[in-house]
Write a protein that holds these residues in place. Structure first.
Motif, PDB file in Angstrom:
ATOM      1  N   THR A  84      17.179   9.001  -2.255  1.00  0.00           N
ATOM      2  CA  THR A  84      17.688   7.712  -2.303  1.00  0.00           C
ATOM      3  C   THR A  84      18.576   6.993  -2.876  1.00  0.00           C
ATOM      4  OG1 THR A  84      15.872   6.793  -3.616  1.00  0.00           O
ATOM      5  CG2 THR A  84      15.156   7.252  -1.430  1.00  0.00           C
ATOM      6  N   ASP A  85      19.663   5.550  -2.522  1.00  0.00           N
ATOM      7  CA  ASP A  85      20.812   5.805  -3.016  1.00  0.00           C
ATOM      8  C   ASP A  85      20.298   5.307  -4.547  1.00  0.00           C
ATOM      9  OD1 ASP A  85      20.076   3.090  -2.576  1.00  0.00           O
ATOM     10  OD2 ASP A  85      20.798   2.441  -1.189  1.00  0.00           O
TER      11      ASP A  85
ATOM     12  N   ILE B  51      18.676   6.988  -6.211  1.00  0.00           N
ATOM     13  CA  ILE B  51      19.950   8.106  -8.033  1.00  0.00           C
ATOM     14  C   ILE B  51      21.201   8.067  -7.909  1.00  0.00           C
ATOM     15  CG2 ILE B  51      19.448  10.260  -7.479  1.00  0.00           C
ATOM     16  CD1 ILE B  51      17.281  10.310  -6.452  1.00  0.00           C
ATOM     17  N   SER B  52      22.368   8.044  -6.852  1.00  0.00           N
ATOM     18  CA  SER B  52      23.147   8.447  -6.606  1.00  0.00           C
ATOM     19  C   SER B  52      24.106   6.926  -7.052  1.00  0.00           C
ATOM     20  CB  SER B  52      24.247   8.229  -5.450  1.00  0.00           C
ATOM     21  OG  SER B  52      23.892   7.189  -4.536  1.00  0.00           O
ATOM     22  N   GLU B  53      23.286   5.696  -7.169  1.00  0.00           N
ATOM     23  CA  GLU B  53      24.037   4.492  -7.362  1.00  0.00           C
ATOM     24  C   GLU B  53      23.581   4.247  -9.038  1.00  0.00           C
ATOM     25  OE1 GLU B  53      23.314   1.870  -4.285  1.00  0.00           O
ATOM     26  OE2 GLU B  53      25.023   2.675  -3.069  1.00  0.00           O
ATOM     27  N   GLU B  54      22.608   4.829  -9.741  1.00  0.00           N
ATOM     28  CA  GLU B  54      21.951   4.444 -11.048  1.00  0.00           C
ATOM     29  C   GLU B  54      23.146   3.874 -11.840  1.00  0.00           C
ATOM     30  OE1 GLU B  54      19.774   2.501 -13.859  1.00  0.00           O
ATOM     31  OE2 GLU B  54      19.424   3.472 -11.893  1.00  0.00           O
TER      32      GLU B  54
ATOM     33  N   SER C 232      21.740   6.962 -18.042  1.00  0.00           N
ATOM     34  CA  SER C 232      21.364   5.442 -17.934  1.00  0.00           C
ATOM     35  C   SER C 232      20.668   5.052 -18.947  1.00  0.00           C
ATOM     36  CB  SER C 232      20.363   5.341 -16.923  1.00  0.00           C
ATOM     37  OG  SER C 232      19.244   5.347 -16.868  1.00  0.00           O
ATOM     38  N   GLY C 233      20.191   6.053 -19.719  1.00  0.00           N
ATOM     39  CA  GLY C 233      20.133   5.341 -21.216  1.00  0.00           C
ATOM     40  C   GLY C 233      18.817   5.026 -20.792  1.00  0.00           C
ATOM     41  N   SER C 234      17.725   4.978 -19.901  1.00  0.00           N
ATOM     42  CA  SER C 234      16.789   4.590 -20.067  1.00  0.00           C
ATOM     43  C   SER C 234      15.638   5.311 -18.557  1.00  0.00           C
ATOM     44  CB  SER C 234      16.971   2.951 -20.219  1.00  0.00           C
ATOM     45  OG  SER C 234      15.565   2.573 -18.927  1.00  0.00           O
ATOM     46  N   THR C 235      14.697   5.285 -18.809  1.00  0.00           N
ATOM     47  CA  THR C 235      13.952   5.177 -17.487  1.00  0.00           C
ATOM     48  C   THR C 235      13.232   4.320 -16.637  1.00  0.00           C
ATOM     49  OG1 THR C 235      11.112   5.188 -18.684  1.00  0.00           O
ATOM     50  CG2 THR C 235      12.607   7.072 -18.939  1.00  0.00           C
ATOM     51  N   ASN C 236      14.028   2.933 -17.367  1.00  0.00           N
ATOM     52  CA  ASN C 236      13.265   1.483 -16.568  1.00  0.00           C
ATOM     53  C   ASN C 236      15.132   1.939 -15.683  1.00  0.00           C
ATOM     54  OD1 ASN C 236      11.421   1.635 -16.951  1.00  0.00           O
ATOM     55  ND2 ASN C 236      11.961  -0.533 -18.828  1.00  0.00           N
TER      56      ASN C 236
ATOM     57  N   ASP D 150      17.323   0.592  -9.380  1.00  0.00           N
ATOM     58  CA  ASP D 150      16.615   0.638  -8.276  1.00  0.00           C
ATOM     59  C   ASP D 150      15.693   1.664  -7.755  1.00  0.00           C
ATOM     60  OD1 ASP D 150      16.562   0.525  -5.426  1.00  0.00           O
ATOM     61  OD2 ASP D 150      18.106   0.633  -4.883  1.00  0.00           O
ATOM     62  N   ASP D 151      14.619   1.520  -6.658  1.00  0.00           N
ATOM     63  CA  ASP D 151      14.224   3.188  -6.148  1.00  0.00           C
ATOM     64  C   ASP D 151      14.856   4.417  -6.756  1.00  0.00           C
ATOM     65  OD1 ASP D 151      14.311   3.907  -3.475  1.00  0.00           O
ATOM     66  OD2 ASP D 151      15.320   2.548  -3.475  1.00  0.00           O
ATOM     67  N   VAL D 152      13.857   5.397  -7.840  1.00  0.00           N
ATOM     68  CA  VAL D 152      14.224   5.749  -7.554  1.00  0.00           C
ATOM     69  C   VAL D 152      13.444   7.519  -7.340  1.00  0.00           C
ATOM     70  CG1 VAL D 152      15.168   8.188  -9.524  1.00  0.00           C
ATOM     71  CG2 VAL D 152      15.635   5.612  -9.211  1.00  0.00           C
TER      72      VAL D 152
END
Length: 80
Positions: free
Chosen positions: A17-18, A20-23, A63-67, A70-72
């Protein structure tokens, strides 16, 4: 436009899903498709479950986070 890609035995199919690429990172830079492709090329002989763990680890580091924003979601399928 329809495109067709012929998959051969030994190939891997990676769907994602996007989210991932858009995180984004803290500077709003996206993880990006190029980074995903680079990881997949580098780890092409690695077990699928390990590739997913590595991708998750790199996404968390980026990202520095697990939050995530968007959906990953992703999956890898072996062809053949």
């Amino acid at each position: 436009n329809d495109n067709e890609i012929r998959l051969e035995p030994g190939d891997k199919l990676f769907l994602f899903t996007d989210g991932i690429s858009e995180e984004p990172d803290e500077s709003k830079r996206l993880f990006g498709i190029r980074r995903i492709i680079k990881l997949l090329k580098r780890e092409r002989f690695t077990a699928n479950s390990e590739i997913l763990k590595i991708l998750h680890s790199e996404l968390v580091y980026h990202s520095g986070s697990t939050n995530f924003q968007d959906d990953v979601t992703c999956m890898i399928a072996n062809i053949g």
